[in-house]
Each structure stands twice: as structure tokens, then as C-alpha cells.
Motif scaffolding. Structure first.
Motif, PDB file in Angstrom:
ATOM      1  N   ASP A   3      12.356  22.634  60.078  1.00  0.00           N
ATOM      2  CA  ASP A   3      13.026  21.255  60.139  1.00  0.00           C
ATOM      3  C   ASP A   3      13.376  21.115  61.575  1.00  0.00           C
ATOM      4  N   ILE A   4      13.646  22.566  62.429  1.00  0.00           N
ATOM      5  CA  ILE A   4      13.626  22.475  63.753  1.00  0.00           C
ATOM      6  C   ILE A   4      12.366  22.351  64.465  1.00  0.00           C
ATOM      7  N   CYS A   5      11.471  22.962  64.045  1.00  0.00           N
ATOM      8  CA  CYS A   5      10.180  22.846  64.435  1.00  0.00           C
ATOM      9  C   CYS A   5       9.481  21.027  64.633  1.00  0.00           C
ATOM     10  N   ARG A   6      10.020  20.452  63.401  1.00  0.00           N
ATOM     11  CA  ARG A   6       9.797  18.973  63.114  1.00  0.00           C
ATOM     12  C   ARG A   6      10.317  18.195  64.391  1.00  0.00           C
ATOM     13  N   GLN A   7      11.779  18.665  64.340  1.00  0.00           N
ATOM     14  CA  GLN A   7      12.553  17.880  65.478  1.00  0.00           C
ATOM     15  C   GLN A   7      12.070  18.138  66.841  1.00  0.00           C
ATOM     16  N   GLU A   8      11.623  19.283  67.105  1.00  0.00           N
ATOM     17  CA  GLU A   8      11.197  19.636  68.473  1.00  0.00           C
ATOM     18  C   GLU A   8       9.801  19.287  68.771  1.00  0.00           C
ATOM     19  N   ARG A   9       8.880  18.744  67.739  1.00  0.00           N
ATOM     20  CA  ARG A   9       7.611  18.139  67.665  1.00  0.00           C
ATOM     21  C   ARG A   9       6.973  19.317  68.104  1.00  0.00           C
ATOM     22  N   ALA A  10       6.873  20.412  67.559  1.00  0.00           N
ATOM     23  CA  ALA A  10       6.313  21.905  67.973  1.00  0.00           C
ATOM     24  C   ALA A  10       5.073  21.899  67.095  1.00  0.00           C
ATOM     25  N   ASP A  11       3.977  22.087  67.997  1.00  0.00           N
ATOM     26  CA  ASP A  11       2.588  22.286  67.250  1.00  0.00           C
ATOM     27  C   ASP A  11       2.298  23.836  66.837  1.00  0.00           C
ATOM     28  N   THR A  12       3.060  24.675  67.388  1.00  0.00           N
ATOM     29  CA  THR A  12       2.930  26.088  66.793  1.00  0.00           C
ATOM     30  C   THR A  12       4.484  26.789  66.713  1.00  0.00           C
ATOM     31  N   TYR A  13       4.443  27.666  66.100  1.00  0.00           N
ATOM     32  CA  TYR A  13       5.728  28.378  65.608  1.00  0.00           C
ATOM     33  C   TYR A  13       5.458  29.684  65.655  1.00  0.00           C
ATOM     34  N   VAL A  14       5.930  30.625  66.599  1.00  0.00           N
ATOM     35  CA  VAL A  14       5.976  31.893  66.874  1.00  0.00           C
ATOM     36  C   VAL A  14       6.912  32.934  66.266  1.00  0.00           C
ATOM     37  N   ASN A  15       6.721  33.868  65.633  1.00  0.00           N
ATOM     38  CA  ASN A  15       7.767  34.556  65.193  1.00  0.00           C
ATOM     39  C   ASN A  15       7.591  36.115  65.317  1.00  0.00           C
ATOM     40  N   PRO A  16       8.466  36.810  65.567  1.00  0.00           N
ATOM     41  CA  PRO A  16       8.246  38.447  65.388  1.00  0.00           C
ATOM     42  C   PRO A  16       7.497  38.862  64.266  1.00  0.00           C
ATOM     43  N   LEU A  55       1.570  28.799  62.053  1.00  0.00           N
ATOM     44  CA  LEU A  55       2.329  30.001  62.102  1.00  0.00           C
ATOM     45  C   LEU A  55       1.855  31.107  62.965  1.00  0.00           C
ATOM     46  N   LYS A  56       2.458  31.700  63.797  1.00  0.00           N
ATOM     47  CA  LYS A  56       1.818  33.076  64.259  1.00  0.00           C
ATOM     48  C   LYS A  56       2.899  34.033  64.333  1.00  0.00           C
ATOM     49  N   PHE A  57       2.362  35.120  64.627  1.00  0.00           N
ATOM     50  CA  PHE A  57       3.184  36.311  64.525  1.00  0.00           C
ATOM     51  C   PHE A  57       3.003  37.233  65.884  1.00  0.00           C
ATOM     52  N   LEU A  58       4.086  37.502  66.658  1.00  0.00           N
ATOM     53  CA  LEU A  58       4.126  38.260  67.770  1.00  0.00           C
ATOM     54  C   LEU A  58       4.238  39.918  67.197  1.00  0.00           C
ATOM     55  N   ASP A  75       0.247  41.233  71.047  1.00  0.00           N
ATOM     56  CA  ASP A  75      -0.352  40.441  70.491  1.00  0.00           C
ATOM     57  C   ASP A  75      -0.038  39.244  69.697  1.00  0.00           C
ATOM     58  N   VAL A  76      -0.758  38.052  69.636  1.00  0.00           N
ATOM     59  CA  VAL A  76      -0.169  36.973  68.781  1.00  0.00           C
ATOM     60  C   VAL A  76      -1.220  36.750  67.794  1.00  0.00           C
TER      61      VAL A  76
END
Length: 233
Positions: free
Chosen positions: A156-169, A188-191, A231-232
Motif C-alpha cells: 500500500d505504501i508503494c502504491r501511494q508513493e507510485r513506486a516502480d520498485t521495492y527494495v528490501n534487505p 521486488l528486489k533484495f539487497l 548486490d541487488v
């Protein structure tokens, strides 16, 4: 095009936290979640006499039943002075001591007693010092979605921010489902942090200490290079 990361606020966290910040366009500080006792929200480790030493910001009435944004610091100058004495003792001979101790004094003596404001300021101070470009969003309460949990709230936060990529640890690889994110049009990507090593003077390298340790032993340009050692996936 906006990449986003969402993390709880921690006090002077380890370099991996800032690697994540450096990898995204917008960094959301997730402060309306429950405080975790003996976690890293209000404590970290520095190098003292060649070994890791834990330091703590004392809190008033902290509880796992309270949100981070509803907790206050102990409103006394004594703990701030004691912490600065420990930091000076630990790093007085470090090559970047002069500029970093001034930065640290500014962070430690920030006047707000609200834990969320104190932590947010510390993250912004370090980010500015390192000239990172990510926009740091001051509070997750603006999203009005505390009724959602886990992955649904992140989406939901990603949608509100109009994010095109979410990066998580990388530690969240078992918590989030790439297919669910992709269905919402958000890859969805992981760092995964690399093995970070740098000179700590005469001491054998002690990894994953507070970013304060990295700052004391490295110039900003060198730290920005360390931030790229990940690495992502």
C-alpha cells in the motif's frame, strides 16, 4: 521512476542500512510499528579498546506494547554527555575524528525528546554528511494504513508513493512474495551487503559496527564506495 525502501528507524545503524538508503530514490522511515525491546532502535555498537562495545539511548517507559513514535527519550543531559565521553575515548585517534565528533555531538544533542524525531534527525544528518540522494520520508503515519499488516501494508505504501520498485534487505527474502508484488506492477528486489572491510587503526577489523565507526575511519568519498559494495538481486 521511483524505487523505495521501508525500514524501522535505528540509532546510527550499521553500514548495510545506509547501503539500502543509497540504493533507492525514497527511503520511508517506518516509525508507527511496535518498539522491540533489546533491538537496535535505540542502541548500537562502537569500537572501544579493540572490541565491540554496546551503547544505548535511554528511553522513558519503553514497551513492546508502544509504537516507536509514541516513545520518549529520558530528558536528561547526563546520558548525552556520558555517550559523548565514550565516543571521544573510543575514537580520539581515528583519522576523521575532528569532523565526525562534531557531527555526532550535533546528533546526540538534538533537542527533541520524541524518539521518532530524534532518530529521523540522526539518519538525515548522516545522509547529508555522505551526500546521499534518497529522499527520507519523515513518518509512515502519513499513509493512514495501520489497519494493514506485513506485506499488504508495504504494498500500500508503494502504491501511494507510485513506486516502480521495492527494495528490501536480504533478510526479508522469506517474508515477501515476488509474484504478489509483480502482480501489482512493483518488482521486488533484495539487497545483499558485501563483505565490508576497512582499517580500524591498530585493531583487527571488527565488522558490522555502527555507521559511526565507518565515519570515524573513512572519508565520505571512501564511504560512498563502500556503500556500493552490495548486490541487488
Amino acid at each position: 521512476m521511483t524505487s523505495i525502501a521501508i525500514m524501522q528507524p535505528y540509532f546510527l545503524p550499521y553500514i548495510g542500512y545506509f547501503q539500502l538508503m543509497a540504493a533507492v530514490d525514497k527511503f520511508v522511515v517506518f516509525d508507527d510499528v511496535n518498539f522491540i525491546n533489546r533491538g537496535w532502535v535505540n542502541r548500537n555498537r562502537l569500537l572501544l579498546n579493540g572490541a565491540a562495545h554496546t551503547f544505548t539511548v535511554p528511553l522513558r517507559g519503553a514497551s513492546q506494547n508502544k509504537l516507536i513514535c509514541d516513545i520518549e527519550l529520558v530528558d536528561e543531559q547526563g546520558w548525552r554527555d556520558k555517550l559523548m565521553r565514550t565516543i571521544r575515548q573510543a575514537y580520539v585517534h581515528a583519522p576523521c575524528y575532528a569532523q565526525v565528533v562534531a557531527l555526532t555531538e550535533h546528533i546526540v544533542n538534538y533537542p527533541s525528546i520524541r524518539l521518532d524525531e530524534f532518530l529521523l534527525n540522526s539518519l538525515r544528518e548522516v545522509s547529508d554528511y555522505l551526500m546521499l540522494e534518497a529522499e527520507i520520508v519523515g513518518t509512515s503515519r502519513i499513509y493512514q494504513n495501520t489497519h494493514l499488516k506485513g506485506q499488504d501494508r508495504i504494498l500500500d505504501i508503494c502504491r501511494q508513493e507510485r513506486a516502480d520498485t521495492y527494495v528490501n534487505p536480504i533478510g526479508g527474502v522469506d517474508l515477501y512474495d515476488r509474484a504478489v508484488f509483480l502482480k501489482q506492477g512493483i518488482p521486488l528486489k533484495f539487497l545483499r551487503p558485501g563483505l565490508i572491510s576497512y582499517s580500524q587503526g591498530k585493531s583487527e577489523h571488527v565488522p558490522w559496527l555502527s555507521i559511526l565507526d565507518v565515519l570515524m575511519f573513512n572519508e565520505p568519498d571512501a564511504i560512498r564506495q563502500l556503500l556500493g559494495e552490495r548486490d541487488v538481486l
